[in-house]
Design an enzyme around this catalytic site. Structure first.
Site, PDB file in Angstrom:
ATOM      1  N   ARG A 150       0.825  -1.210   0.000  1.00 34.54           N
ATOM      2  CA  ARG A 150       0.000   0.000   0.000  1.00 34.54           C
ATOM      3  C   ARG A 150       0.861   1.263   0.000  1.00 34.54           C
ATOM      4  O   ARG A 150       0.394   2.349  -0.326  1.00 34.54           O
ATOM      5  CB  ARG A 150      -0.944   0.009   1.206  1.00 34.54           C
ATOM      6  CG  ARG A 150      -2.157   0.912   0.997  1.00 34.54           C
ATOM      7  CD  ARG A 150      -3.053   0.964   2.221  1.00 34.54           C
ATOM      8  NE  ARG A 150      -2.385   1.591   3.327  1.00 34.54           N
ATOM      9  CZ  ARG A 150      -2.303   1.105   4.573  1.00 34.54           C
ATOM     10  NH1 ARG A 150      -2.867  -0.038   4.870  1.00 34.54           N
ATOM     11  NH2 ARG A 150      -1.653   1.751   5.515  1.00 34.54           N
ATOM     12  N   TYR A 183      -9.632  21.781 -15.029  1.00 38.56           N
ATOM     13  CA  TYR A 183     -10.453  20.573 -15.162  1.00 38.56           C
ATOM     14  C   TYR A 183     -11.634  20.662 -14.195  1.00 38.56           C
ATOM     15  O   TYR A 183     -11.455  20.870 -12.987  1.00 38.56           O
ATOM     16  CB  TYR A 183      -9.602  19.328 -14.873  1.00 38.56           C
ATOM     17  CG  TYR A 183     -10.439  18.113 -14.622  1.00 38.56           C
ATOM     18  CD1 TYR A 183     -11.366  17.677 -15.567  1.00 38.56           C
ATOM     19  CD2 TYR A 183     -10.339  17.412 -13.425  1.00 38.56           C
ATOM     20  CE1 TYR A 183     -12.164  16.580 -15.323  1.00 38.56           C
ATOM     21  CE2 TYR A 183     -11.122  16.308 -13.178  1.00 38.56           C
ATOM     22  CZ  TYR A 183     -12.047  15.901 -14.127  1.00 38.56           C
ATOM     23  OH  TYR A 183     -12.842  14.824 -13.877  1.00 38.56           O
ATOM     24  N   ASP A 201      -0.840  21.789 -12.994  1.00 40.42           N
ATOM     25  CA  ASP A 201      -1.410  20.602 -13.628  1.00 40.42           C
ATOM     26  C   ASP A 201      -0.968  20.638 -15.081  1.00 40.42           C
ATOM     27  O   ASP A 201      -1.422  21.477 -15.866  1.00 40.42           O
ATOM     28  CB  ASP A 201      -2.942  20.605 -13.500  1.00 40.42           C
ATOM     29  CG  ASP A 201      -3.569  19.348 -14.126  1.00 40.42           C
ATOM     30  OD1 ASP A 201      -2.947  18.752 -15.021  1.00 40.42           O
ATOM     31  OD2 ASP A 201      -4.689  18.989 -13.710  1.00 40.42           O
ATOM     32  N   LYS A 255      -4.458  10.347 -19.304  1.00 42.77           N
ATOM     33  CA  LYS A 255      -4.562  11.010 -20.623  1.00 42.77           C
ATOM     34  C   LYS A 255      -3.347  10.648 -21.487  1.00 42.77           C
ATOM     35  O   LYS A 255      -3.151   9.496 -21.799  1.00 42.77           O
ATOM     36  CB  LYS A 255      -4.702  12.522 -20.433  1.00 42.77           C
ATOM     37  CG  LYS A 255      -5.682  12.930 -19.334  1.00 42.77           C
ATOM     38  CD  LYS A 255      -7.096  12.461 -19.602  1.00 42.77           C
ATOM     39  CE  LYS A 255      -8.016  12.958 -18.480  1.00 42.77           C
ATOM     40  NZ  LYS A 255      -9.305  12.310 -18.457  1.00 42.77           N
TER      41      LYS A 255
HETATM   42  N1  PLP Z   1      -6.355  17.143 -14.679  1.00 36.40           N
HETATM   43  C1  PLP Z   1      -6.873  17.348 -15.889  1.00 36.40           C
HETATM   44  C2  PLP Z   1      -6.363  18.482 -16.731  1.00 36.40           C
HETATM   45  C3  PLP Z   1      -7.924  16.547 -16.369  1.00 36.40           C
HETATM   46  O1  PLP Z   1      -8.468  16.797 -17.563  1.00 36.40           O
HETATM   47  C4  PLP Z   1      -8.404  15.482 -15.544  1.00 36.40           C
HETATM   48  C5  PLP Z   1      -9.494  14.585 -15.994  1.00 36.40           C
HETATM   49  O2  PLP Z   1     -10.092  14.777 -17.045  1.00 36.40           O
HETATM   50  C6  PLP Z   1      -7.829  15.306 -14.290  1.00 36.40           C
HETATM   51  C7  PLP Z   1      -6.791  16.132 -13.890  1.00 36.40           C
HETATM   52  C8  PLP Z   1      -8.294  14.199 -13.388  1.00 36.40           C
HETATM   53  O3  PLP Z   1      -7.729  13.001 -13.831  1.00 36.40           O
HETATM   54  P1  PLP Z   1      -8.345  11.534 -13.583  1.00 36.40           P
HETATM   55  O4  PLP Z   1      -9.564  11.424 -14.440  1.00 36.40           O
HETATM   56  O5  PLP Z   1      -7.223  10.631 -13.967  1.00 36.40           O
HETATM   57  O6  PLP Z   1      -8.682  11.466 -12.124  1.00 36.40           O
END
Ligand code: PLP
Length: 383
Positions: A55, A107, A180, A205
């Site tokens: 874990r 997001y 991000d 992604k």
């Molecule tokens: N950051 C961005 C820019 C995203 O587009 C997304 C999801 O679409 C996330 C974070 C969250 O990722 P996850 O779906 O892997 O939890």
């Protein structure tokens, strides 16, 4: 090859060879999946291998972490079970209530979590247009603002934020900058080079790139108490990615550079062609010279502007939904970064309060022939 020699290799080489992945016992070229949840303790009561329990750590996971840390120029990386688990871990690891300055457009799922952040340790948040540096400076609460959270290019308007300029504002305020960088990936932008302290990815992604793994990562510019806490939080929540997913992720990442380069080339071509379609009111793509953030993007993105673009339709929401319903090559689905091209009417999935206009369609360019992608859009726009 030692660590120093590896660090001077180009990203494409590091990725193709999985940063020296393999198996030293069998000399297998392809690494095994380490599935063991528990590890033998030494006679002197220690754990010489460094592994205790699944874990908190896993050798397959560590392999991916070392590739990512190398690409980002980071001290370390930690993989999580999703991008959301990675992003939220940063805040759950803070040791005192903090004021957060976040980009207005990020997001949507994470934005919703931030809106409610007061529940998790008494933090507060201000959403600001982070492409407007004066607005960012005005939002700082001296002594209270501890974290800046930006996403660039930001989903789904592909707004560009100047990472170095925000790093200066954040550091002057004694705060940390988190970026991000899901859309750019380290192939296009390495935020730490521009002053970021923490970088976050949804590895779901582009990093994985095949729409078959949910995973996330947090990457650190340097060791710190916060970084230690992020590891502790991952262990407490059991938020580590599973070994099979980590293995698939490593396999996907081997082709990241090649995939992304092609996806950027197609997205750029589509953006240029779509500008002159009558039904299209505007094309949002940082690679276009008309994009308001183009100059900053050209400075901090490595000659490529990403595989994501959006179009806004003259006919409004109804036209956008109609176009999405008529495409045949593009697939109507959420998410992005995979080899299949995806189209999505974002505002209907984001719902009430979204900053995403209702006439917008988000396009994730895959690896199909760009002529097929363009012709498909043209027939859907024309009908
Ligand atoms: N950051 C961005 C820019 C995203 O587009 C997304 C999801 O679409 C996330 C974070 C969250 O990722 P996850 O779906 O892997 O939890």
């Amino acid at each position: 090859m030692d660590q120093k020699a590896r660090s001077i290799l180009k990203a494409r080489t590091v990725l193709a060879q999985g940063h020296g992945a393999g198996d030293s016992v069998t000399r297998a070229l392809i690494p095994p999946v380490h599935v063991s949840t528990t590890f033998l303790r030494d006679a002197d009561n220690g754990y010489e291998s460094g592994f205790v329990y699944g874990r908190t750590d896993n050798a397959t996971v560590r392999q991916v972490e070392s590739v990512l840390a190398t690409l980002e120029g980071a001290v370390d990386a930690k993989l999580f079970g999703s991008g959301m688990a990675a992003a939220t871990a940063v805040f759950l690891a803070l040791d005192k209530p903090t004021h957060v300055i976040a980009s207005e457009v990020i997001y949507w799922g994470f934005r919703e979590w931030l809106v409610d952040i007061g529940r998790y340790g008494g933090h507060s948040v201000s959403f600001v247009d982070t492409s407007d540096l004066d607005a960012v400076a005005r939002a700082v609460r001296p002594g209270e603002t501890g974290i800046f959270w930006i996403e660039t290019p930001s989903n789904p308007l592909w707004t560009i934020t100047d990472i170095a300029a925000i790093a200066d504002i954040a550091h002057a305020a004694g705060a940390l900058l988190c970026v991000d960088s899901t859309v750019s990936t380290p192939i296009i932008t390495r935020p730490i080079e521009f002053g970021a302290d923490i970088v976050v990815h949804s590895a779901t992604k582009y990093l994985n790139g095949h729409s078959d793994v949910i995973a996330g990562a947090v990457v650190a510019a340097r060791d710190s108490a916060l970084w230690e806490n992020i590891h502790v939080v991952r262990g407490h929540l059991g938020a580590i990615v599973g070994p099979f997913e980590a293995w698939l992720l490593l396999r996907g990442m081997r082709t990241l550079e090649v995939r992304l380069r092609e996806q950027c080339r197609s997205a750029s071509r589509l953006a240029q062609l779509l500008v002159s379609q009558d039904a299209v009111a505007s094309v949002l793509y940082p690679g276009l010279k008309t994009h308001i953030g183009h100059d900053v993007a050209a400075h901090q993105m490595d000659g490529m502007f990403g595989g994501m673009l959006s179009i806004r339709l003259r006919g409004g929401e109804a036209a956008a939904i109609r176009v999405a319903s008529r495409v045949e090559v593009w697939k109507r689905a959420t998410s992005f970064g995979g080899v299949e091209s995806l189209i999505e009417h974002r505002s209907s999935i984001e719902g009430v309060g979204t900053p995403c206009p209702s006439d917008l369609l988000r396009l994730s360019t895959g690896l199909e022939d760009p002529d097929d992608l363009f012709e498909d859009l043209v027939q859907a726009l024309a009908r």
